[in-house]
Enzyme design. Structure first.
Site, PDB file in Angstrom:
ATOM      1  N   LYS A  14       0.815  -1.222   0.000  1.00  0.00           N
ATOM      2  CA  LYS A  14       0.000   0.000   0.000  1.00  0.00           C
ATOM      3  C   LYS A  14       0.843   1.264   0.000  1.00  0.00           C
ATOM      4  CE  LYS A  14      -4.306  -1.668   2.163  1.00  0.00           C
ATOM      5  NZ  LYS A  14      -4.026  -3.104   2.218  1.00  0.00           N
ATOM      6  N   LYS A  56      -2.968   1.321   8.899  1.00  0.00           N
ATOM      7  CA  LYS A  56      -3.161   0.182   7.992  1.00  0.00           C
ATOM      8  C   LYS A  56      -1.857  -0.566   7.771  1.00  0.00           C
ATOM      9  CE  LYS A  56      -6.971   1.840   5.058  1.00  0.00           C
ATOM     10  NZ  LYS A  56      -7.350   2.114   3.641  1.00  0.00           N
ATOM     11  N   GLY A  62      -8.031  -6.976   3.867  1.00  0.00           N
ATOM     12  CA  GLY A  62      -9.049  -7.763   4.544  1.00  0.00           C
ATOM     13  C   GLY A  62      -9.286  -7.371   5.983  1.00  0.00           C
ATOM     14  N   GLY A  63      -8.893  -6.131   6.338  1.00  0.00           N
ATOM     15  CA  GLY A  63      -9.111  -5.671   7.706  1.00  0.00           C
ATOM     16  C   GLY A  63      -8.015  -6.039   8.687  1.00  0.00           C
ATOM     17  N   HIS A 106     -17.245   3.590   0.189  1.00  0.00           N
ATOM     18  CA  HIS A 106     -16.229   2.743  -0.449  1.00  0.00           C
ATOM     19  C   HIS A 106     -16.736   2.382  -1.849  1.00  0.00           C
ATOM     20  CE1 HIS A 106     -13.045  -0.579   0.398  1.00  0.00           C
ATOM     21  NE2 HIS A 106     -13.109  -0.300  -0.886  1.00  0.00           N
ATOM     22  N   ARG A 189      -6.601  -8.439  -9.822  1.00  0.00           N
ATOM     23  CA  ARG A 189      -7.198  -9.713 -10.216  1.00  0.00           C
ATOM     24  C   ARG A 189      -8.660  -9.482 -10.622  1.00  0.00           C
ATOM     25  NH1 ARG A 189      -6.961  -9.113  -4.814  1.00  0.00           N
ATOM     26  NH2 ARG A 189      -8.884  -9.353  -3.616  1.00  0.00           N
TER      27      ARG A 189
END
Length: 233
Positions: A14, A56, A62-63, A106, A189
């Site tokens: 990220k 993050k 995925g949290g 989102h 993907r």
């Protein structure tokens, strides 16, 4: 089938992805994605960004390794627990900080690119309904999204794909609020929620994946794509 390894690597972290997107002119959530991972530097950057901030994991999703921090005195504990969880889940404790966009939605854009330099966006999916930072509902098109914003967001997603030499299907995720949108990350993907997009575009995205992998050009240009109806998964 799918993007080149270089594109997957470019978006796999990220912090690196945000630095690349900033260079490409794609609007990004204000935050910190630097190499200095010391608590002192992260605390300084959090104060600069302004609370609330989101901590993050740079290497995952995925949290996992994600913490919402509302006030400065809670930051040290959040950094420690997020770093530990991230290291266990992804093998890396690297963290980024992002400004929390209040009441943000989102919204993710489906993009597709071929090996001949063509890229299009197949509109958006709204995945704002979540539990523990994981998506519960996917909806297309996003309710109440102005056409001008849809176009601007789509064009930004295409710019992101082109910046990393992407091919095949991908999803560029944005946070949208207050009439503005910001890049968060890219899923390199064809995602499990792609049928929502298929239902509102009338296209078979798996077929497109095969055609692009076989060296063909994209079956349609941007001006040939249109939304029809509504779908929820």
């Amino acid at each position: 089938i799918g993007p080149p390894p270089s594109a997957i690597r470019a978006m796999g972290n990220k912090a690196a992805a945000k630095r690349l997107m900033i260079e490409a002119g794609v609007p990004c959530v204000p935050g910190y994605q630097g190499e200095d991972q010391g608590d002192k530097r992260l605390t300084e950057e959090a104060r600069r960004i302004g609370f609330p901030v989101m901590v993050k994991a740079a290497a995952g999703g995925g949290g996992r390794g994600m913490r919402l921090v509302s006030k400065a005195e809670d930051l040290a504990a959040a950094l420690s627990s997020a770093r530990s969880e991230a290291k266990n889940a992804f093998g890396s404790g690297e963290l980024i900080l992002e400004k929390v966009i209040t009441d943000g939605r989102h919204v993710e854009i489906q993009v597709f690119a071929d090996t001949k330099g063509n890229a299009v966006y197949l509109f958006e999916r709204d995945c704002s309904v979540q539990r523990r930072h994981q998506k519960v509902l996917e909806e297309a098109p996003a309710p109440g999204l102005p056409d001008a914003t849809r176009k601007a967001m789509g064009e930004a997603a295409v710019a992101a794909a082109k910046a990393i030499g992407y091919t095949g299907a991908g999803t560029v995720e944005f946070i949208y609020g207050g009439g503005r949108f910001f890049f968060m990350e890219m899923n390199t993907r064809l995602q499990v929620e792609h049928p929502v997009t298929e239902l509102v575009t009338g296209l078979d995205l798996v077929e497109w994946q095969f055609r692009v992998a076989a060296g063909e050009a994209l079956p349609k240009r941007q001006d040939e794509l249109a939304l029809r109806g509504h779908a929820i998964e």
